[in-house]
Design a protein around this motif. Sequence first.
Motif, short mmCIF file in Angstrom:
data_model
loop_
_atom_site.label_atom_id
_atom_site.label_comp_id
_atom_site.label_asym_id
_atom_site.label_seq_id
_atom_site.Cartn_x
_atom_site.Cartn_y
_atom_site.Cartn_z
N GLN A 1 0.83 -1.20 0.00
CA GLN A 1 0.00 0.00 0.00
C GLN A 1 0.87 1.26 0.00
O GLN A 1 1.97 1.26 0.55
CB GLN A 1 -0.94 -0.01 1.20
CG GLN A 1 -2.00 -1.09 1.11
CD GLN A 1 -3.16 -0.82 2.04
OE1 GLN A 1 -3.65 0.31 2.12
NE2 GLN A 1 -3.60 -1.85 2.74
N ALA B 1 -6.51 -5.03 -0.93
CA ALA B 1 -6.54 -5.24 0.52
C ALA B 1 -7.95 -5.56 1.02
O ALA B 1 -8.12 -6.27 2.01
CB ALA B 1 -6.01 -4.00 1.24
N ALA C 1 -8.97 -2.47 6.95
CA ALA C 1 -7.87 -1.81 6.23
C ALA C 1 -8.37 -0.56 5.53
O ALA C 1 -7.70 0.48 5.52
CB ALA C 1 -7.25 -2.78 5.22
#
Length: 437
Positions: A179, A211, A220
Motif C-alpha cells: 500500500q 486489501a 484496512a
Amino acid sequence: MTTESGGPRLRSAVLAEAWERLDGVEVLSSADGGPLTRTIKKIIDPLVIRTAARPRLGRPVLDPVAAAELTELLLADADRLRATAAWFTQLKRQRRALRITAGDVQDVCFPLAYELATGFGAPGPEAPAMAAAALRDLHGEGGAAGVDQLTGHLTDPRTSAELTVELHRRWHAEPAVPQDIPALRAFVEDLSDAAWRTLADSSAGHALGLALRRPGGAGALDKAAREISGLPAPDLGLQRGDRTAIPPLNRRDETGPELLERSVERRVRATLRRLPADERPPVADLVDDELTRVAAGFGLGLPALAACFALGVVLAPALRPLDGAAPAGVPEFARRLNAQVAREGYVLHARRALAGATPLTPRPDAELLRDLREFAKQFLSRLWVRLHGFDVRGDLPADAEDVRDLVTGVVRSTSLDLRTKVRRALVARLPELEAVS
C-alpha cells in the motif's frame, strides 16, 4: 415562495400545468399526468424550450413573464408533441421487433421520435418501415446483437464453467501490492499535477482495492480513510462482508447490489451500452477483458483509474450533508465537496426539520433522509460507473485539474439527482401545499 399566479413559481409546476392542457401525449407522461423526467430532459428542454438559447426559462423558479413564455412555447408545439408521442410508440414497437436492447428506450427514442415528427408529422401507413429504418441508422445493423450474443455465450454450460474457473484463477493469482497511503494523502492535501503523477504511477489504488479482499479488508479501508480524511468509513456499499467476495459470472447469481461484487455479465452489459456496435470487439473478448478488470484492485484495470476511485473512497466519509460543515481536520478538498451539497436548499430544509427549528416545518420524507445519510455510497457508485466507462475506452485524466473536476462533477450530479426527486415530490404535493398557503 408563493405559488400564486402573480408571483414566482416552481418551473416544474409551470411545466406540469401546461402539460396537462395537451392531449395525445400519454406515453410521454408520468402517472400524475405531468411530463416524464426524461421527456423534459430529452425533448422539452433541448428541443422545444431550447434552454441553451433561453437559459432564463431553465431556472428552477420562474417569474410570471418567464412562466408565461415557457407555457406559450410548450402549447405552440402541441401538434408536434402529439406526433412525437405517436412516433415513440412506433419506435418502441420496432425496437422489440428488431431485438434492439442497447440503451434506455426513452433516452434513445425520445429525441428520434421528435426528429421524425419534425420531418414527417404524424405517422402514416409507412410509419413501421420508417421507424425501423431510423433505428437501423441509429444503432447499425448489429445493434441488437451484442446483448443476445453475451447471453448465449454465458448460458452455454461448458463455456460458463470454463469462465468461472478462469475468473477464480485470475482473482486468486492477483499478487498483493504494497500500500502507498502517503501518495494518496499527498494528493488529497496538495491537489497538484506533480502529486497526481506520483499517485497515478503508484500502486495506491490497486493496493487498497486488493486489501479489501483479504481478512480484515473492511478494517484496512477504514484505517486508510481515517489516516487521510480523519473520519471513520461508513458503509460505502462496496461489499457485503469483511472482505470482497468473488463476483459471480452471471447476473442471476448476484447476492446483493454491492458495487465490487457485481457480476461479470452486468459489467459487460454496461460495456455494450457504451460502445457503438461497429466498435465492439467479439463478445468473448469483451468477457475476457472484464475478467482481467475484475481481478484488478477495485475492478478497474488502469492503475490511474483505480487511484481515482481510491481517492473517492477516502474522501467519501466526509460527504455527510445532513451534518452540515465537515469537522476540523478534514482535508480542504473534502470540506468543499461536502459544502457543495450541504448548502443545497433541500438539504437545509431536511436539517431544519430534523432539528425541529419551527413547528411549521414538516418532517422531511424518510426516503430523502435515507438518501442523504447514504450520500457517500451513492457518490461512490456513480464514480465507479464513470471510471469503468473510462477503463473500457482507455481514457485517463490528463492532469490534477481533470481529477478534481471528475470528483466534483460526480458529487454535483449525485446531488442534482436528489434535488430532482425533491422537486418531483413537491409537484405531487402541490395541491395540498396550495390548499394551506
